[in-house]
Design a protein around this motif. Structure first.
Motif, short mmCIF file in Angstrom:
data_model
loop_
_atom_site.label_atom_id
_atom_site.label_comp_id
_atom_site.label_asym_id
_atom_site.label_seq_id
_atom_site.Cartn_x
_atom_site.Cartn_y
_atom_site.Cartn_z
N PRO A 307 0.81 -1.22 0.00
CA PRO A 307 0.00 0.00 0.00
C PRO A 307 0.84 1.27 0.00
O PRO A 307 0.44 2.29 -0.59
CB PRO A 307 -0.84 -0.12 1.28
CG PRO A 307 -0.08 -1.07 2.15
CD PRO A 307 0.59 -2.03 1.21
N GLN A 308 2.01 1.23 0.63
CA GLN A 308 2.84 2.43 0.68
C GLN A 308 3.49 2.73 -0.66
O GLN A 308 3.86 3.88 -0.94
CB GLN A 308 3.91 2.28 1.76
CG GLN A 308 3.36 2.17 3.16
CD GLN A 308 2.45 3.33 3.54
OE1 GLN A 308 2.80 4.49 3.31
NE2 GLN A 308 1.29 3.02 4.08
N GLY A 309 3.64 1.73 -1.51
CA GLY A 309 4.15 1.98 -2.85
C GLY A 309 3.13 2.63 -3.74
O GLY A 309 3.47 3.39 -4.66
N ILE A 310 1.85 2.35 -3.50
CA ILE A 310 0.78 2.91 -4.32
C ILE A 310 0.31 4.25 -3.77
O ILE A 310 0.06 5.20 -4.52
CB ILE A 310 -0.40 1.92 -4.40
CG1 ILE A 310 0.04 0.65 -5.13
CG2 ILE A 310 -1.60 2.54 -5.11
CD1 ILE A 310 -0.98 -0.45 -5.11
N LYS A 311 0.22 4.35 -2.47
CA LYS A 311 -0.30 5.56 -1.82
C LYS A 311 0.59 5.89 -0.62
O LYS A 311 0.21 5.67 0.53
CB LYS A 311 -1.76 5.32 -1.40
CG LYS A 311 -2.59 6.57 -1.21
CD LYS A 311 -4.06 6.21 -1.11
CE LYS A 311 -4.91 7.45 -0.89
NZ LYS A 311 -6.35 7.14 -0.88
N PRO A 312 1.79 6.43 -0.87
CA PRO A 312 2.75 6.69 0.21
C PRO A 312 2.16 7.60 1.28
O PRO A 312 1.53 8.62 0.98
CB PRO A 312 3.92 7.37 -0.50
CG PRO A 312 3.79 6.95 -1.93
CD PRO A 312 2.32 6.82 -2.19
N GLY A 313 2.36 7.21 2.53
CA GLY A 313 1.85 8.01 3.64
C GLY A 313 0.50 7.58 4.13
O GLY A 313 0.04 8.05 5.18
N SER A 314 -0.18 6.69 3.40
CA SER A 314 -1.49 6.22 3.85
C SER A 314 -1.32 5.40 5.12
O SER A 314 -0.24 4.89 5.43
CB SER A 314 -2.16 5.38 2.76
OG SER A 314 -1.43 4.20 2.51
N HIS A 315 -2.40 5.24 5.85
CA HIS A 315 -2.34 4.55 7.13
C HIS A 315 -2.51 3.04 7.00
O HIS A 315 -2.62 2.34 8.01
CB HIS A 315 -3.41 5.10 8.07
CG HIS A 315 -3.25 6.57 8.34
ND1 HIS A 315 -2.08 7.12 8.80
CD2 HIS A 315 -4.12 7.61 8.20
CE1 HIS A 315 -2.22 8.43 8.94
NE2 HIS A 315 -3.45 8.75 8.57
N MET A 316 -2.55 2.56 5.76
CA MET A 316 -2.64 1.11 5.51
C MET A 316 -1.24 0.51 5.66
O MET A 316 -0.34 0.80 4.89
CB MET A 316 -3.17 0.87 4.10
CG MET A 316 -3.13 -0.56 3.65
SD MET A 316 -4.55 -1.50 4.22
CE MET A 316 -4.38 -2.96 3.21
N PRO A 317 -1.01 -0.34 6.69
CA PRO A 317 0.32 -0.91 6.88
C PRO A 317 0.58 -2.08 5.94
O PRO A 317 -0.36 -2.67 5.38
CB PRO A 317 0.29 -1.37 8.34
CG PRO A 317 -1.15 -1.73 8.56
CD PRO A 317 -1.96 -0.76 7.73
N VAL A 318 1.82 -2.42 5.77
CA VAL A 318 2.20 -3.60 5.00
C VAL A 318 2.05 -4.83 5.89
O VAL A 318 2.55 -4.86 7.01
CB VAL A 318 3.65 -3.49 4.49
CG1 VAL A 318 4.05 -4.77 3.77
CG2 VAL A 318 3.79 -2.28 3.56
N THR A 319 1.33 -5.82 5.40
CA THR A 319 1.14 -7.07 6.14
C THR A 319 1.97 -8.16 5.49
O THR A 319 1.88 -8.37 4.28
CB THR A 319 -0.35 -7.48 6.15
OG1 THR A 319 -1.13 -6.42 6.73
CG2 THR A 319 -0.57 -8.75 6.93
N ALA A 320 2.78 -8.83 6.27
CA ALA A 320 3.65 -9.88 5.74
C ALA A 320 2.82 -11.08 5.32
O ALA A 320 2.22 -11.77 6.16
CB ALA A 320 4.68 -10.28 6.78
N LEU A 321 2.77 -11.35 4.02
CA LEU A 321 2.03 -12.48 3.48
C LEU A 321 2.86 -13.14 2.39
O LEU A 321 3.50 -12.45 1.59
CB LEU A 321 0.69 -12.01 2.87
CG LEU A 321 -0.33 -11.33 3.78
CD1 LEU A 321 -1.43 -10.70 2.95
CD2 LEU A 321 -0.91 -12.34 4.77
N ASN A 322 2.84 -14.47 2.36
CA ASN A 322 3.46 -15.14 1.22
C ASN A 322 2.46 -15.21 0.08
O ASN A 322 1.30 -14.79 0.22
CB ASN A 322 3.98 -16.53 1.62
CG ASN A 322 2.87 -17.46 2.10
OD1 ASN A 322 1.76 -17.48 1.56
ND2 ASN A 322 3.17 -18.26 3.14
N GLY A 323 2.89 -15.73 -1.05
CA GLY A 323 2.03 -15.74 -2.23
C GLY A 323 0.72 -16.47 -2.03
O GLY A 323 -0.35 -16.00 -2.44
#
Length: 337
Positions: A307-323
């Motif tokens: 989400p930070q790559g698409i909308k930097p600064g948004s409050h959506m955190p990165v969640t560690a997920l495998n494929g």
């Protein structure tokens, strides 16, 4: 690490706009409020242009007259000075009349705008967040209160009252084809009455700088005939559909085990977060991340993965997920229609 700004996101925005009833423009009115404002814009523009042209004509004529006569500018001609005084007084009088006329036009336009919602049948609360819109349909029956995000469905041809407020900073709600701008202020409720003359999709935008992703805080008003709107509302009031295949069921379990449940709500499940968009029927929406991406499996995966790559600064955190985990969650969310 390379930041994810896909070229598709630009195309997605254009595709989202192409589905609208005309471009996002205050000069493309599709409702009585926007029509009144567009008429004022054109009238003010035409009048100001005429005044400017008249001033330029008088200025050029005066300059040519001074060059042609060749008189000493320090020698005063009493008759000429009187004529100039009359011209100036006439110009002052015309200017005053124009200003008074424009003030009266604005006053009557405001009366027209105020009368749009005098018989509103639907009230929608719109709450601004950084950087998305919370949408809540008010109803005297608690079981008929609906909360969704970023897209506002309304019955075409009927007045709708929007109650505008904010939870963080000042935002400004603007759907130019339907109405003018109105601010969303924390701790204060503003009222905006709108009506869409015809069914269609009308794009809106936050019009008050509210932070890094201000430009990616879009919204859509979807006007539908009353039977279609009632059917949509009934569908949205139902709890989330249960997953129907093994992958979607695994995705539902993963969703409930990960931090997603701390922010998002999905009706009919233990997920009850209130600080992020309600996902009960996310797959029925046209866009993701407040109009940043069109709704598709690929864009949904990209948004969850980075989400930070698409909308930097948004409050959506990165969640560690495998494929496999990501595909399972996507399969679950795709079924929430």
């Amino acid at each position: 690490m390379k930041r994810f700004f896909p070229k598709a996101s630009c195309a997605a925005a254009l595709l989202a706009l192409s589905g609208c009833s005309g471009w996002q423009s205050a000069l493309d009115p599709k409702g009585p409020a926007a029509g009144e404002l567009a008429w004022l814009i054109w009238f003010f523009t035409a009048l100001c242009a005429a005044v400017w042209m008249l001033v330029m004509v008088v200025l050029v004529a005066t300059l040519f007259q001074r060059v042609r006569t060749g008189k000493d500018p320090l020698v005063l001609d009493l008759a000429s000075e009187h004529r100039k005084m009359r011209v100036v007084l006439t110009a002052v009088g015309v200017t005053a009349a124009i200003l008074i006329g424009l003030t009266l036009l604005s006053f009557f336009a405001n009366r027209t705008l105020a009368g749009i919602g005098s018989d509103e049948a639907l009230t929608v609360r719109v709450i601004g967040h950084q950087w998305w819109w919370e949408v809540r349909y008010e109803n005297a029956q608690p079981s008929r209160i609906l909360t969704t995000a970023n897209e506002i469905h309304i019955p075409a041809g009927e007045p709708v009252r929007l109650l505008l407020t904010s939870t963080d900073v000042i935002h400004s709600f603007w759907v130019p084809s339907l109405a003018g701008k109105l601010d969303l202020i924390p701790g204060h409720m503003n009222v905006l009455d709108i009506r869409a003359d015809k069914p269609g999709v009308y794009r809106g935008q936050c019009a008050e700088f509210c932070g890094a992703q201000h430009a990616n805080m879009g919204t859509f008003i979807i006007a539908e005939p009353r039977p279609q709107f009632d059917a949509w509302l009934d569908d949205q009031l139902r709890p989330a559909a249960a997953p129907t295949n093994a992958e979607a069921k695994a995705g539902a379990d993963l969703f409930l085990q990960r931090p997603c449940v701390m922010c998002h709500r999905i009706g009919g499940t233990p997920a009850g977060g209130t600080v992020a968009p309600d996902l009960t029927h996310i797959a029925s929406r046209q866009t993701l991340a407040a109009g940043t991406l069109t709704m598709s499996r690929g864009n949904l995966a990209a948004w969850i993965a980075d989400p930070q790559g698409i909308k930097p600064g948004s409050h959506m955190p990165v969640t560690a997920l495998n494929g496999d985990e990501l595909n399972a969650i996507i399969a679950y969310l795709e079924g929430l229609k």
